[in-house]
Write a protein that holds these residues in place. Structure first.
Motif: not given
Length: 172
Positions: A112-113, A115-116, A120-121, A142
């Motif tokens: 997840a980190r 991916l961010q 990002g979003n 996600h």
């Protein structure tokens, strides 16, 4: 439960050989039942050409994010880029081009980190092997959903299919 602290940062040229070795190890863990040993040997034999390709990519402005463990070992990588023309119909602005972590880091939040860090979003698209339920479940968690697009792979990936997953932009 892992107590390892992972550090995520942009890769430098000197990180490329270790990142490629980690990526191949992650492929072995994930695809061992789907690809013959010759597949992994061929990928290993292409290492120098891949180092050159990735080095040129970083020099041209590509972003590659890596995760290191407490000892400085690379245990994950991710990369995103603007969406390509063939995926423009999805409405996404970014493509997650890769996200690999070693099995030892599964369940730690590292995926997840990464991916961010990589997309990002943003609204995004990605392609994942059709028979990789673990990865698909991670992406659904996600915000990604299958959109029905399916593509047969060729070359050393022959006989396998990828499916496309899309997510709208996230808020917050």
């Amino acid at each position: 439960m892992s107590t390892t602290n992972y550090t995520i940062r942009q890769a430098a040229t000197g990180d490329i050989p270790a990142t490629l070795a980690m990526k191949l190890a992650a492929w072995r863990e994930t695809y061992a039942g789907q690809r013959p040993e010759s597949f992994f040997e061929l990928e290993e034999s292409r290492r120098e050409a891949q180092i050159d390709w990735w080095t040129r990519g970083l020099a041209a402005g590509a972003e590659l994010w890596i995760a290191t463990d407490d000892e400085g070992r690379i245990v994950g990588c991710a990369g995103g880029a603007p969406v390509l023309d063939e995926d423009a119909d999805t409405g996404a602005v970014a493509e997650l081009q890769m996200l690999y972590i070693l099995a030892e880091a599964y369940g730690t939040g590292l995926g997840a980190r990464l991916l961010q860090a990589s997309i990002g979003n943003l609204s995004a698209v990605l392609w994942v092997l059709e028979h990789n339920p673990r990865a698909q479940a991670f992406y659904r968690k996600h915000g990604f959903e299958l959109d029905g697009a399916r593509e047969q792979l060729s070359d050393v990936w022959g006989g396998l299919y990828e499916v496309r997953m899309v997510r709208p932009g996230l808020h917050g």
